[in-house]
Design a protein around this motif. Structure first.
Motif, short mmCIF file in Angstrom:
data_model
loop_
_atom_site.label_atom_id
_atom_site.label_comp_id
_atom_site.label_asym_id
_atom_site.label_seq_id
_atom_site.Cartn_x
_atom_site.Cartn_y
_atom_site.Cartn_z
N GLU A 293 0.81 -1.22 0.00
CA GLU A 293 0.00 0.00 0.00
C GLU A 293 0.85 1.27 0.00
O GLU A 293 0.72 2.13 0.88
CB GLU A 293 -1.00 -0.03 1.16
CG GLU A 293 -1.95 -1.20 1.04
CD GLU A 293 -3.06 -1.22 2.08
OE1 GLU A 293 -2.97 -0.47 3.07
OE2 GLU A 293 -4.03 -1.97 1.88
N ASP B 51 0.56 3.83 -1.75
CA ASP B 51 -0.27 5.03 -1.85
C ASP B 51 -0.77 5.49 -0.49
O ASP B 51 -1.37 6.56 -0.37
CB ASP B 51 -1.46 4.79 -2.80
CG ASP B 51 -2.22 3.50 -2.50
OD1 ASP B 51 -1.67 2.59 -1.85
OD2 ASP B 51 -3.38 3.37 -2.96
N TYR B 52 -0.51 4.68 0.52
CA TYR B 52 -0.95 5.00 1.89
C TYR B 52 0.21 5.00 2.88
O TYR B 52 0.23 5.78 3.83
CB TYR B 52 -2.01 3.97 2.29
CG TYR B 52 -2.42 3.96 3.74
CD1 TYR B 52 -2.80 5.12 4.41
CD2 TYR B 52 -2.45 2.76 4.45
CE1 TYR B 52 -3.18 5.08 5.75
CE2 TYR B 52 -2.84 2.71 5.78
CZ TYR B 52 -3.20 3.88 6.43
OH TYR B 52 -3.58 3.84 7.75
N TRP C 27 3.86 4.82 2.11
CA TRP C 27 5.21 5.22 1.73
C TRP C 27 5.51 6.61 2.24
O TRP C 27 4.73 7.55 2.03
CB TRP C 27 5.39 5.16 0.22
CG TRP C 27 6.79 5.43 -0.24
CD1 TRP C 27 7.28 6.60 -0.75
CD2 TRP C 27 7.88 4.51 -0.22
NE1 TRP C 27 8.62 6.47 -1.05
CE2 TRP C 27 9.02 5.19 -0.73
CE3 TRP C 27 8.03 3.18 0.18
CZ2 TRP C 27 10.27 4.59 -0.86
CZ3 TRP C 27 9.27 2.57 0.05
CH2 TRP C 27 10.37 3.27 -0.47
N THR D 115 7.26 9.60 1.61
CA THR D 115 7.96 10.30 0.53
C THR D 115 8.95 11.32 1.08
O THR D 115 10.06 11.48 0.55
CB THR D 115 6.94 10.99 -0.39
OG1 THR D 115 6.05 10.00 -0.89
CG2 THR D 115 7.64 11.67 -1.55
N SER E 290 10.66 9.54 -3.68
CA SER E 290 9.48 9.06 -4.42
C SER E 290 9.40 7.55 -4.36
O SER E 290 10.41 6.84 -4.35
CB SER E 290 9.55 9.52 -5.87
OG SER E 290 10.45 8.73 -6.61
N THR F 276 -1.11 -1.47 -4.32
CA THR F 276 -1.74 -0.26 -3.81
C THR F 276 -3.02 -0.59 -3.04
O THR F 276 -3.67 -1.61 -3.27
CB THR F 276 -2.09 0.69 -4.96
OG1 THR F 276 -2.80 -0.03 -5.98
CG2 THR F 276 -0.84 1.30 -5.56
N ASN G 219 -5.95 3.07 -8.88
CA ASN G 219 -6.06 4.44 -9.36
C ASN G 219 -5.28 4.54 -10.67
O ASN G 219 -4.08 4.28 -10.69
CB ASN G 219 -5.49 5.41 -8.31
CG ASN G 219 -5.54 6.85 -8.77
OD1 ASN G 219 -4.72 7.29 -9.58
ND2 ASN G 219 -6.51 7.60 -8.25
N TRP H 73 -2.20 7.01 -10.80
CA TRP H 73 -1.11 6.50 -9.96
C TRP H 73 -0.43 5.32 -10.65
O TRP H 73 0.80 5.25 -10.73
CB TRP H 73 -1.67 6.08 -8.60
CG TRP H 73 -0.65 5.92 -7.51
CD1 TRP H 73 -0.39 6.80 -6.50
CD2 TRP H 73 0.27 4.83 -7.32
NE1 TRP H 73 0.63 6.33 -5.69
CE2 TRP H 73 1.05 5.12 -6.17
CE3 TRP H 73 0.51 3.65 -8.01
CZ2 TRP H 73 2.04 4.27 -5.70
CZ3 TRP H 73 1.51 2.80 -7.55
CH2 TRP H 73 2.26 3.09 -6.40
N TRP I 142 -2.92 -5.07 -6.79
CA TRP I 142 -3.58 -3.99 -6.04
C TRP I 142 -4.64 -4.63 -5.16
O TRP I 142 -4.90 -5.83 -5.23
CB TRP I 142 -4.15 -2.92 -6.96
CG TRP I 142 -5.34 -3.34 -7.79
CD1 TRP I 142 -6.65 -3.36 -7.43
CD2 TRP I 142 -5.30 -3.80 -9.16
NE1 TRP I 142 -7.44 -3.79 -8.48
CE2 TRP I 142 -6.65 -4.06 -9.55
CE3 TRP I 142 -4.29 -4.01 -10.09
CZ2 TRP I 142 -6.98 -4.53 -10.81
CZ3 TRP I 142 -4.62 -4.48 -11.36
CH2 TRP I 142 -5.95 -4.73 -11.71
#
Length: 562
Positions: free
Chosen positions: A154, A156-157, A159, A161, A166, A192, A196, A199, A219
């Motif tokens: 996940e 997108d939730y 990581w 950054t 990135s 993820t 998305n 993304w 995903w």
């Protein structure tokens, strides 16, 4: 997420067949075409995140009937404390049990961290942890069921950054680190929390341009089953537009916290995974590990276990099911052409609903129709048996039958079985190779193969990461010796061999004399196997731990126990 009409219409009520129901009684219809197969039965939705715990939890007896496909388990030296529980489920420690029940495993690498969301330390710390996990796996030479490295979970939730840079660049760095040590095991991602398009486009483009594409795209579907078909179609179009060859799709977490213990909604998820052609899908982890996420409680079945048991009993080919919409009544179905049995598992709707089954001409004119249900009693309630609603006979008209199911509960699961009134063996005797647990080999179609498919490219290099074998989970009524007939092809021009072992016992050798051509079946060889009553696992291997390796090549069509 780591926490977290010409058909005959039959009305079945209390075991009786009543007169055809008037059209005004219909609510929703699920249509099944038993004559329209679209893929071999492989139980793609039978898996779980953190499904197993150390010390054989749940027991093998609870797992074997489910025909588990793929599990996602935490990293070697797991630090993750899911929902405040102690760390557990180390992929390498549970591998012996997963192997015994025919299940593959993905290793979730960031679960070496104790917290969720993961708390980033540094790149030196992370890469050191990556090295440790890969080296631990390489040292486990008796483990051959590891199907992939899941590099992160996940992103997108979870990581960071600001601390790690990135994710796309971090993916490439981690990918290269794993590949420097292990060039063979597939890599899974990006995993993820939701699908998305923008993304995913950014990720795929960067990974493509840096030669770091995952072997298996992944995903999660954690919000609504109605999204699945659109997400898969969108991904396939995106993949094509970027010039990326088709990847296997893994949905290694599915269903919401409330749905996960409800057989009715779960049936809709599985139906959409089957139709969407995914490689594997795993029940989401929302509560405790080591129960296949609520399928068992104290080594007893819950209501949801029975839905997966019905799924596990499917054989032959998955056949087309057509719901009215992406929400509400949905289900999945199979046709076993050897036994002429059609199974339909469905749910997701209340009140009176219909299951219309076409393409029944090969099943017979007189059939036995069995309907049963399993309730949504939760993850802590034992359901010793499903409830039989009806078990009676019916006449098929023009190859069709419509079963009316009154008083449905949207949260319950339902199972419809249609089979000939006579001629069905007392126990399943033929097991198609393409329905078995297949490790590093592939399924192919052939008009001469039993049920239209077979397993080929069974190879071996002597490395446990390339060991190639087929595990048949079989169920026999009596403990005794059985004659096992094997359908095969061998166009090498010389005798080939496989290793044979069952229930983890000693190895013997099966010899396959040469046949005329690859993919052309009809030849058989026979041997004897001594099996226990109930479930057994029979392995035919070109390569396997503790087996030196077979010679030549052979393709497998089926085994038959008589």
């Amino acid at each position: 997420m780591n926490r977290r009409r010409s058909a005959v219409t039959i009305l079945i009520v209390a075991g009786a067949l009543l007169a055809p129901a008037p059209a005004s009684a219909a609510n929703t219809t699920l249509t099944v075409n038993a004559a329209s197969p679209f893929r071999p039965v492989s139980h793609v939705g039978a898996g779980g995140l953190y499904a197993l715990a150390e010390n054989n939890r749940p027991a093998d007896t609870m797992l074997l009937p489910l025909k588990l496909n793929t599990l996602t388990q935490p990293s070697p030296r797991v630090g993750q404390r899911p929902n405040g529980q102690p760390p557990g489920g180390d992929a390498l420690l549970v591998a012996p049990q997963a192997t015994r029940v025919g299940a593959a495993e993905y290793i979730r690498m960031p679960d070496i961290y104790p917290n969720f969301p993961y708390q980033w330390v540094s790149w030196n710390d992370w890469l050191s942890k990556v090295d440790t996990q890969v080296r631990d796996r390489l040292a486990a030479t008796g483990t051959s069921n590891i199907a992939g490295w899941e590099l992160w979970n996940e992103p997108d939730y979870t990581w960071n950054t600001s601390a790690a840079g990135s994710f796309n660049a971090g993916w490439v760095t981690t990918f290269r680190r794993v590949r420097a040590l292990d060039a063979l095991t597939p890599i899974v991602g990006p995993s993820t929390a939701t699908y998305n398009e923008s993304w995913m486009r950014s990720f795929l483009t960067y990974a493509r341009d840096n030669n770091a594409l995952p072997d298996i795209i992944c995903w999660h579907e954690l919000t609504a089953a109605s999204r699945i078909a659109g997400d898969i179609a969108n991904y396939r179009a995106l993949e094509s537009s970027l010039g990326i060859s088709p990847r296997r799709i893994s949905i290694n977490e599915y269903a919401t916290p409330t749905e996960i213990d409800q057989p009715g909604p779960v049936a809709s998820y599985i139906a959409k995974f089957e139709r969407g052609g995914v490689n594997d899908a795993e029940r989401a982890f929302w509560y405790e590990y080591g129960t296949v996420n609520g399928l068992t409680v104290n080594n007893q079945p819950t209501g949801s276990w029975w839905l997966y048991k019905w799924y596990g009993d499917m054989a032959g080919n998955m056949v087309v099911t057509t719901p009215r919409a992406q929400t509400g009544l949905d289900g999945f179905a199979s046709h076993d052409p050897t036994r002429r049995i059609v199974d339909v598992v469905f749910g997701g709707e209340s009140a009176t609903n219909f299951v219309r089954v076409t393409g029944l001409s090969t099943v017979g004119g007189q059939v036995r129709v069995t309907l049963e249900s399993t309730p949504a009693n939760g993850r802590t309630s034992v359901v010793s048996n499903p409830t039989t609603i009806s078990n009676t006979t019916a006449t098929v008209s023009n190859g069709e039958l419509t079963v009316t199911v009154p008083n449905m509960s949207a949260t319950s699961g339902y199972h419809l079985r249609i089979q000939p009134t006579s001629g069905v063996p007392a126990y399943q005797q033929r097991y198609e190779a393409e329905n078995a647990a297949i490790f590093r080999a592939n399924r192919f179609g052939s008009s001469s193969a039993s049920a239209g498919a077979y397993v080929g490219q069974i190879d071996n290099t002597g490395d446990p990461r390339t060991a190639s074998y087929v595990d048949f989970v079989v169920n026999v009524p009596t403990a005794r010796a059985y004659t096992m007939r094997i359908g095969y092809a061998n166009a090498t021009g010389a005798t080939s061999t496989h290793g044979l072992a069952y229930n983890g016992g000693a190895w013997s050798t099966v010899s396959y004399p040469p046949t005329g051509a690859w993919g052309q079946f009809g030849a058989t060889v026979s041997t004897s196997v001594t099996l226990r009553a109930g479930y057994n696992v029979i392995r035919l291997a070109k390569g396997s731990p503790f087996f030196g390796g077979g010679t030549g090549y052979a393709e497998l069509d089926y085994i038959e126990l008589v």
